[in-house]
Enzyme design. Sequence first.
Site, PDB file in Angstrom:
ATOM      1  N   GLY A 663      69.942  37.724  -7.029  1.00  0.00           N
ATOM      2  CA  GLY A 663      71.272  38.286  -7.209  1.00  0.00           C
ATOM      3  C   GLY A 663      71.211  39.797  -7.152  1.00  0.00           C
ATOM      4  N   GLN A 664      72.327  40.428  -7.539  1.00  0.00           N
ATOM      5  CA  GLN A 664      72.397  41.884  -7.463  1.00  0.00           C
ATOM      6  C   GLN A 664      71.444  42.546  -8.445  1.00  0.00           C
ATOM      7  OE1 GLN A 664      76.329  43.345  -8.128  1.00  0.00           O
ATOM      8  NE2 GLN A 664      75.811  45.491  -7.767  1.00  0.00           N
ATOM      9  N   GLY A 666      68.954  40.638 -10.446  1.00  0.00           N
ATOM     10  CA  GLY A 666      67.805  39.880 -10.907  1.00  0.00           C
ATOM     11  C   GLY A 666      67.413  38.772  -9.961  1.00  0.00           C
ATOM     12  N   VAL A 667      66.279  38.158 -10.313  1.00  0.00           N
ATOM     13  CA  VAL A 667      65.735  37.043  -9.546  1.00  0.00           C
ATOM     14  C   VAL A 667      65.731  35.816 -10.448  1.00  0.00           C
ATOM     15  CG1 VAL A 667      63.780  36.223  -8.189  1.00  0.00           C
ATOM     16  CG2 VAL A 667      64.267  38.681  -8.310  1.00  0.00           C
ATOM     17  N   VAL A 668      66.081  34.664  -9.892  1.00  0.00           N
ATOM     18  CA  VAL A 668      66.109  33.418 -10.655  1.00  0.00           C
ATOM     19  C   VAL A 668      64.916  32.566 -10.243  1.00  0.00           C
ATOM     20  CG1 VAL A 668      67.426  31.352 -11.240  1.00  0.00           C
ATOM     21  CG2 VAL A 668      68.619  33.513 -10.808  1.00  0.00           C
ATOM     22  N   ASP A 779      84.275  37.963 -13.110  1.00  0.00           N
ATOM     23  CA  ASP A 779      83.532  37.742 -11.863  1.00  0.00           C
ATOM     24  C   ASP A 779      83.508  36.252 -11.509  1.00  0.00           C
ATOM     25  OD1 ASP A 779      82.159  38.562  -9.626  1.00  0.00           O
ATOM     26  OD2 ASP A 779      80.193  38.490 -10.583  1.00  0.00           O
TER      27      ASP A 779
END
Length: 931
Positions: A663-664, A666-668, A779
């Site tokens: 994402g903008q 972070g990483v999942v 959002d």
Amino acid sequence: MEGDAPQRVSERVSGPGPGGGGGGMIRELCRGFGRHRRYLGQLRQNLRETQKFFRDIKCSHSHSCPSSPAGGGAAELGPAGDVAEAPLPAGQLSCIAFPPKEEKYLQQIVDCLPCILILGQDCNVKCQLLNLLLGVQVLPTTRLGSEENCKLRRLRFTYGTQTRVSLALPGQYELVHTLVAHQGNWDTIPEEDLEVQEDSEDAAHVLAELEVTMHHALLQDVDIVVAPCQGLRPAVDVLGDLVNDFLPVITYALHKDELSERDEQELQEIRKYFSFPIFFFKVPKLGSEIIASSTRRTENERSPLHHQLMDLGYLSSSHCNCGVPGQDTKAQSMLVEQSEKLRHLSTFSHQVLQTHLVDAAKALNRVHCHCLDIFINQAFDMQRDLQITPKRLEYTRKKENELYESLMNIANRKQEEMKDMICETLNTMKGELLDDAANMEFKDVIVPENGEAVGTRELKCCIRQIQELIISRLNQAVANKLISSVDYLRESFVGTLERCLQSLEKSQDVSIHITSNYLKQILNAAYHVEVTFHSGSSVTRMLWEQIKQIIQRITWVNPPTITLEWKRKVAQEAIDSLSASKLAKSICSQFRTRLNSSHEAFAASLRQLEAGHSGRLENTEDLWLKVRKDHAPRLARLSLESRSLQDVLLHRKPKLGQELGRGQYGVVYLCDNWGGHFPCALKSVVPPDEKHWNDLALEFHYMRSLPKHERLVDLHGSVIDYNYGGGSSIAVLLIMERLHRDLYTGLKAGLTLETRLQIALDVVEGIRFLHSQGLVHRDIKLKNVLLDKQNRAKITDLGFCKPEAMMSGSIVGTPIHMAPELFTGKYDNSVDVYAFGILFWYICSGSVKLPEAFERCASKDHLWNNVRRGARPERLPVFDEECWQLMEACWDGDPSQRPLLGIVQPMLQGIMERLCKSNSERPNTGLDDST
């Protein structure tokens, strides 16, 4: 240096077997105590910053804290974290303080370093256990005298670069005393230095402990204390001395198959005064080999020691036969009778240390969360104050003016009615008045019964009393008529006006509480006319002039006698001389005069009240900004750190699996198992600056504060990784519920209309829940709606989610789903309704293709400008009329015209019932992959 002495390296103690007292166990202990040192340092740092935060709050806002006890006090927490303070008035933040009990408890925790305390059945076995822990032969184990004659003093082993032996008073100073160890080399510490000499007369020498510094890995993070023999000092007293400055990890060395009576008494005393668990270890006999497995007890057998410790309350039925507790992470006592299982001491010490750290982290986090909630509630109160006070002032001014004009109209309109009413009243009451006058008994006047005349003074008194009777009856009739004319005003808005004034005056000084008094005077002009007559008003004076004329006409040369006829005549003359028109005119004139005077005074006092509120609201707005921009984010970060410390202590750092998405911010990753949850998704966020840290911390607080809801993704916990990316950055790892896929992926794969409408209902339910908690998501989009395997939706990514009172007007969100007012910085929770309208367009279309109006935009700025000018998605041929109307209503450019979600939800249910349950749905062209 005094106390330094030459020595030889002591012989290494051979371990009792694999995993026993050898290097493996020592390394495990070192790792455990080293980990505790690191986490204790984090807790200490967080506590220091928390204390500084509360000091800053007190200093920066001390002027707003009232000196009266009613103004609030420290935010006290109960034992379970329950609130025990009175609510604070809006804007009084300096009264928020660190609860003294929690601060004292936490300070004691961070100041206490760990210490291994060795107790035992006798001194030899205690020395033997010490040697096993260090892995070297430091203490003699065979040359000490019997327990009855033993004089072993307290021993303390600490870390130092050189081996050094000295005598010192505990926590005070070192004694200048020559020891045998100073006189030459030694393998083990000489027995003479370990014992208190019988001929010693120096009290300090008797109380002193032998302090041994050694260059040993274990001692770098923990001191080891060997308790003195029971004859010198009972174990309960030794433990009492330690608990104020150390966190004891208590071991109890055994060498007999059963506890003696003295041992049981000692353990009962410890349990009576302390709640610490104890690690019981049966030390192997010197020179013995590992016991063959064939001679060991079977798994179903419990030793006499085990039964005795169960009777004493140290062990429970949850312990296995070997004395090791079950899976509970809370520290419990442990019995180890196999020498090769001494390694369990590392597990035991970890549980003891972890229990204290977790309890401290929980207590600190309770303080953080409680004060954060106060800040957020204060922000709501201040925002409401800023919004409602000007409206209240305007309402008060408007309603008072309406009241004034209504009463003036009554005074003007009622003059002729009052004249007719006075005439009618006099005609109706004339006979009754004459009878009452004839039958009245005079006060303070003696009337002769034989018909004799009375004096002039008595005569005037009798005439005055007759006049007063007539006037009082007339007053009552007029007042009742006027009151009935304005009763409607009280029922309509006078009560609301009074309450509004009271709320405005509540926060102001008592000296300006006069506005309500002027309002009451306005009302008194209508409701208390009778008071005017009795208080010497102009009407009363006019009546007196008329009465004087009556007296002159009916007074003869010779004073008359007081008879019934005379009293009737006086009353008749008084009634006939009254002018109804003049009375009515005078009453209304006086009514208008009082109204004008009270109205002008009310307007002046309201201006004064408004001026006072103007300055207060300016200060409130400044404080509101500080709460949103500084206080709440700063405390939220401390809360995130304390909660993350608690989570990492309980569940360790999670292991990152394969990457699931980016994402903008972070990483999942996939995370198989953490904290008893399986499977999990792990979102790693590396905040680039202080602002993002604060936003993330507040997001975490909002998510953790929310009750669990089936339409929101569960957040299981958080861990701060200080070595993320090889130590190049600090990352926050958010561990949350893992779902099957997001709505974007689901629409691409194809979903039936019924499934899509159910997803829309789920999203509305989730947004409604957020709004009910005072939060705005800001959002809502396809990627932030996750689907489980049954294609039921849950809302995720509360990164932009905030309470309305905490929103600063920042422009956030995904451009396509952003409401026009977001660009102005002034918006409310209706932006989520707008975003849902766009989301519903995608749901009804059944695809992820952009609307044409948005697809033509070359840049974000172009898109934003088009949205501000009214660009919206187009209507597709597949859209149902009711669905299209719902979309249009949701993305209306005027926020006040958008429907409430409480209206949207039943509309969606009706659409779903009509399109899906009535078998009128046309076959869907997409694939239904709901499994």
